[in-house]
Design a protein around this motif. Structure first.
Motif, PDB file in Angstrom:
ATOM      1  N   PRO A  51      39.215  24.422 -14.121  1.00 46.47           N
ATOM      2  CA  PRO A  51      39.074  24.997 -12.771  1.00 46.47           C
ATOM      3  C   PRO A  51      37.665  25.541 -12.503  1.00 46.47           C
ATOM      4  N   ASP A  52      37.019  26.132 -13.512  1.00 45.10           N
ATOM      5  CA  ASP A  52      35.655  26.631 -13.326  1.00 45.10           C
ATOM      6  C   ASP A  52      34.686  25.483 -13.061  1.00 45.10           C
ATOM      7  N   GLU A  53      34.898  24.367 -13.748  1.00 43.81           N
ATOM      8  CA  GLU A  53      34.043  23.203 -13.520  1.00 43.81           C
ATOM      9  C   GLU A  53      34.288  22.612 -12.128  1.00 43.81           C
ATOM     10  N   ILE A  54      35.516  22.698 -11.638  1.00 46.09           N
ATOM     11  CA  ILE A  54      35.811  22.234 -10.279  1.00 46.09           C
ATOM     12  C   ILE A  54      35.058  23.102  -9.276  1.00 46.09           C
ATOM     13  N   LEU A  55      35.062  24.421  -9.491  1.00 43.72           N
ATOM     14  CA  LEU A  55      34.337  25.324  -8.597  1.00 43.72           C
ATOM     15  C   LEU A  55      32.845  25.020  -8.608  1.00 43.72           C
ATOM     16  N   ALA A  56      32.292  24.765  -9.792  1.00 41.47           N
ATOM     17  CA  ALA A  56      30.868  24.425  -9.894  1.00 41.47           C
ATOM     18  C   ALA A  56      30.587  23.119  -9.142  1.00 41.47           C
ATOM     19  N   TYR A  94      37.698  26.053  -0.149  1.00 38.70           N
ATOM     20  CA  TYR A  94      38.311  26.003  -1.483  1.00 38.70           C
ATOM     21  C   TYR A  94      37.628  26.933  -2.484  1.00 38.70           C
ATOM     22  N   LEU A  95      36.515  27.515  -2.096  1.00 40.61           N
ATOM     23  CA  LEU A  95      35.808  28.425  -2.999  1.00 40.61           C
ATOM     24  C   LEU A  95      36.335  29.845  -2.822  1.00 40.61           C
ATOM     25  N   PRO A  96      36.303  30.646  -3.895  1.00 44.71           N
ATOM     26  CA  PRO A  96      36.696  32.052  -3.744  1.00 44.71           C
ATOM     27  C   PRO A  96      35.726  32.763  -2.800  1.00 44.71           C
TER      28      PRO A  96
END
Length: 153
Positions: A51-56, A94-96
């Motif tokens: 999930p962190d890589e998706i956010l990046a 989709y980003l926090p």
């Protein structure tokens, strides 16, 4: 909460039913980039990206579109710039929530204290700690100069 992958699929179906062509196209771009990243990760012997890589990945997509917007605006192509802005709006959803400037500075001070950074040579440690703790919540392009300044650089 559902995963981002599930959210992309659900939102794509909803947008298709509502006839929102721009949103459908933007979500398909996200899913395509996600598949590319998954294939790349499998080639490296990993499974799906985290999930962190998706956010990046989403942040990178936004940055690319913002660069395109600047180029289109500079060359008098407002219709192309507007298309990019619409994609940025869909991807950003989709980003926090992004952190405010005061929150970013407090997070940097905390990361400096936790890592024991003493000078600019320790900047990588601080940025690494921030990426681990606040992925998707801050623009690291803007954070780097702040970290450097706080480390006396």
């Amino acid at each position: 909460m559902s995963t981002l992958r599930e959210q992309f699929s659900a939102d794509l179906k909803t947008a298709m039913k509502a006839g929102e062509k721009g949103k459908v196209a933007a979500i398909r771009l996200i899913q395509s980039a996600l598949k590319d990243k998954d294939i790349e990760a499998r080639g490296a012997g990993k499974g799906e990206i985290s999930p962190d890589e998706i956010l990046a990945m989403l942040q990178k997509m936004i940055k690319q579109r913002q660069e395109s917007i600047a180029i289109y605006d500079a060359n008098g192509r407002p219709e192309l710039a507007d298309g990019e802005r619409a994609e940025v709006a869909v991807i950003s959803a989709y980003l926090p929530q992004q952190m405010g400037e005061a929150e970013v500075k407090a997070a940097i001070e905390k990361a400096i204290a936790e890592t024991g950074a003493a000078g600019v040579k320790d900047m990588g440690k601080v940025i690494g700690a921030l990426r681990a703790a606040y992925a998707g919540q801050m623009d690291f392009g803007k954070v780097s100069p702040l970290v450097k300044g706080m480390l006396g650089g």
